[in-house]
Design an enzyme around this catalytic site. Structure first.
Site, PDB file in Angstrom:
ATOM      1  N   SER A 133       0.844  -1.211   0.000  1.00 64.02           N
ATOM      2  CA  SER A 133       0.000   0.000   0.000  1.00 64.02           C
ATOM      3  C   SER A 133       0.868   1.246   0.000  1.00 64.02           C
ATOM      4  CB  SER A 133      -0.899   0.027   1.246  1.00 64.02           C
ATOM      5  OG  SER A 133      -1.531   1.299   1.352  1.00 64.02           O
ATOM      6  N   TYR A 146      -1.982  -0.915  10.239  1.00 59.25           N
ATOM      7  CA  TYR A 146      -2.084  -1.284   8.816  1.00 59.25           C
ATOM      8  C   TYR A 146      -0.780  -0.933   8.083  1.00 59.25           C
ATOM      9  CZ  TYR A 146      -3.807  -0.832   3.961  1.00 59.25           C
ATOM     10  OH  TYR A 146      -3.985  -0.923   2.606  1.00 59.25           O
TER      11      TYR A 146
HETATM   12  N1  LIG Z   1      -8.486   0.370  -2.119  1.00 57.54           N
HETATM   13  C1  LIG Z   1      -7.392   1.070  -1.926  1.00 57.54           C
HETATM   14  O1  LIG Z   1      -7.359   2.281  -2.110  1.00 57.54           O
HETATM   15  C2  LIG Z   1      -6.118   0.385  -1.489  1.00 57.54           C
HETATM   16  C3  LIG Z   1      -4.976   1.185  -1.340  1.00 57.54           C
HETATM   17  C4  LIG Z   1      -3.790   0.586  -0.975  1.00 57.54           C
HETATM   18  C5  LIG Z   1      -3.750  -0.780  -0.761  1.00 57.54           C
HETATM   19  N2  LIG Z   1      -4.866  -1.530  -0.909  1.00 57.54           N
HETATM   20  C6  LIG Z   1      -4.752  -2.974  -0.662  1.00 57.54           C
HETATM   21  O2  LIG Z   1      -5.423  -3.684  -1.666  1.00 57.54           O
HETATM   22  C7  LIG Z   1      -5.939  -4.913  -1.125  1.00 57.54           C
HETATM   23  C8  LIG Z   1      -7.404  -5.048  -1.446  1.00 57.54           C
HETATM   24  O3  LIG Z   1      -8.094  -3.944  -0.911  1.00 57.54           O
HETATM   25  P1  LIG Z   1      -9.580  -3.546  -1.297  1.00 57.54           P
HETATM   26  O4  LIG Z   1      -9.597  -2.097  -1.487  1.00 57.54           O
HETATM   27  O5  LIG Z   1     -10.122  -4.422  -2.392  1.00 57.54           O
HETATM   28  O6  LIG Z   1     -10.278  -3.842   0.109  1.00 57.54           O
HETATM   29  P2  LIG Z   1     -11.607  -4.617   0.473  1.00 57.54           P
HETATM   30  O7  LIG Z   1     -11.814  -4.416   1.923  1.00 57.54           O
HETATM   31  O8  LIG Z   1     -12.686  -4.232  -0.471  1.00 57.54           O
HETATM   32  O9  LIG Z   1     -11.218  -6.148   0.191  1.00 57.54           O
HETATM   33  C9  LIG Z   1     -10.474  -6.919   1.098  1.00 57.54           C
HETATM   34  C10 LIG Z   1     -11.096  -8.290   1.152  1.00 57.54           C
HETATM   35  O10 LIG Z   1     -10.349  -9.082   2.091  1.00 57.54           O
HETATM   36  C11 LIG Z   1     -11.275  -9.864   2.813  1.00 57.54           C
HETATM   37  N3  LIG Z   1     -10.724 -10.252   4.117  1.00 57.54           N
HETATM   38  C12 LIG Z   1     -10.547  -9.457   5.192  1.00 57.54           C
HETATM   39  N4  LIG Z   1     -10.125 -10.174   6.226  1.00 57.54           N
HETATM   40  C13 LIG Z   1     -10.010 -11.459   5.809  1.00 57.54           C
HETATM   41  C14 LIG Z   1      -9.643 -12.670   6.436  1.00 57.54           C
HETATM   42  N5  LIG Z   1      -9.321 -12.709   7.732  1.00 57.54           N
HETATM   43  N6  LIG Z   1      -9.652 -13.806   5.716  1.00 57.54           N
HETATM   44  C15 LIG Z   1     -10.018 -13.784   4.399  1.00 57.54           C
HETATM   45  N7  LIG Z   1     -10.400 -12.655   3.762  1.00 57.54           N
HETATM   46  C16 LIG Z   1     -10.397 -11.508   4.446  1.00 57.54           C
HETATM   47  C17 LIG Z   1     -12.483  -8.966   2.988  1.00 57.54           C
HETATM   48  O11 LIG Z   1     -13.659  -9.722   3.291  1.00 57.54           O
HETATM   49  C18 LIG Z   1     -12.546  -8.256   1.652  1.00 57.54           C
HETATM   50  O12 LIG Z   1     -13.409  -8.904   0.730  1.00 57.54           O
HETATM   51  C19 LIG Z   1      -5.606  -4.879   0.369  1.00 57.54           C
HETATM   52  O13 LIG Z   1      -4.397  -5.569   0.603  1.00 57.54           O
HETATM   53  C20 LIG Z   1      -5.411  -3.413   0.644  1.00 57.54           C
HETATM   54  O14 LIG Z   1      -4.552  -3.189   1.743  1.00 57.54           O
HETATM   55  C21 LIG Z   1      -6.059  -0.975  -1.255  1.00 57.54           C
END
Ligand SMILES: NC(=O)c1ccc[n+]([C@@H]2O[C@H](COP(=O)([O-])OP(=O)(O)OC[C@H]3O[C@@H](n4cnc5c(N)ncnc54)[C@H](O)[C@@H]3O)[C@@H](O)[C@H]2O)c1
Length: 241
Positions: A133, A146
């Protein structure tokens, strides 16, 4: 046959990654703790003609993860993507919450990487992508636990790349900027956050999950065959490295 495992595939980025890897021709195993969100992903991929298996499990449960990798015994790609991101001032974070974030975002990545790498080493190769991230670059209030795990994801990427390279296993990271997903709901003022993002990005529009998935596709495919241990920033030119 070989399988691409994508964790957190119920979320917007994980779903786009799974969709893209399926379009690249891989059988996919999608994993999420939310059975409902996972079922939506499974249905969407199946409707598009993908070979897809779904695993509703909690990555904090090492036995459940082990069981999944016993069944999916031909992993050629792993995308460690599932994460949680509770937002709270550092001084107010209970230790239990910190432990939980570590358990999903760090230990969860570790458990999956180890199980997948065992299969990849046996098969003579494979590709792991850890989703990091932009937050790890520092200065983000209320996301200390985080941010710590996302820095760890990059360190783990480099350590595994060094150790698994001789076995033909490549390990890289993708570091997203701000994508409009459920993750944004932690920000109390959506419009203000949108302005903040656009002010900081060089590209004056929001990124799409498919644009993030395209980079994962590159890192898991033949065009990146000489790349390992790298972290690619996908953030519209916010932080530049
Ligand atoms: N969206 C952003 O702007 C952003 C920015 C930087 C990094 N990220 C990274 O991208 C990745 C995806 O993020 P996103 O935006 O799609 O988030 P999101 O919250 O929509 O998706 C994350 C998914 O992980 C699942 N999850 C959470 N805990 C879990 C567990 N214990 N076991 C199994 N599944 C689990 C959740 O149910 C969810 O469906 C993450 O690693 C996040 O840190 C996202």
């Amino acid at each position: 046959m070989s399988t691409a495992v994508v964790t957190g595939a119920g979320g917007a980025l994980g779903r786009a990654i799974a969709r893209r890897l399926a379009a690249d021709g891989h059988a996919v195993a999608v994993v999420d703790v939310s059975a409902e969100a996972l079922e939506d992903t499974r249905r969407e991929l199946e409707a598009a003609g993908a070979r897809v298996r779904a695993w509703a499990l909690d990555l904090r449960d090492a036995d459940a993860v082990g069981g999944m990798f016993t069944s999916v015994d031909d992993t050629s790609i792993l995308v460690n993507n599932a994460a949680i991101y509770p937002s709270r001032p550092f001084l107010d974070i209970p230790l239990a919450e910190y432990d939980d974030v570590q358990a999903v975002n760090q230990r969860g990545y570790w458990i999956c990487a180890q199980a997948a790498a065992r299969q990849m080493v046996r098969a003579g190769g494979g590709a792991i992508v850890n989703i990091a991230s932009i937050v790890r670059h520092g200065g983000w209030a209320d996301l200390a636990s985080y941010a710590a795990t996302k820095g760890a994801a990059v360190a783990l990427t480099r350590a595994l790349a060094r150790e698994l390279g001789p076995s033909g296993v490549r390990v890289n990271a993708v570091s997203p900027g701000a994508f409009p997903t459920a993750a944004e709901e932690i920000h109390p003022d959506p419009e203000g956050y949108n302005r903040f993002v656009l002010d900081h990005q060089a590209l004056k529009r929001r990124g799409t999950p498919d644009e993030l998935a395209a980079v994962v596709s590159f890192l898991t495919g033949p065009d990146s065959s000489f790349m390992t241990g790298q972290t690619i920033e996908v953030n519209g030119g916010w932080v530049m490295s």
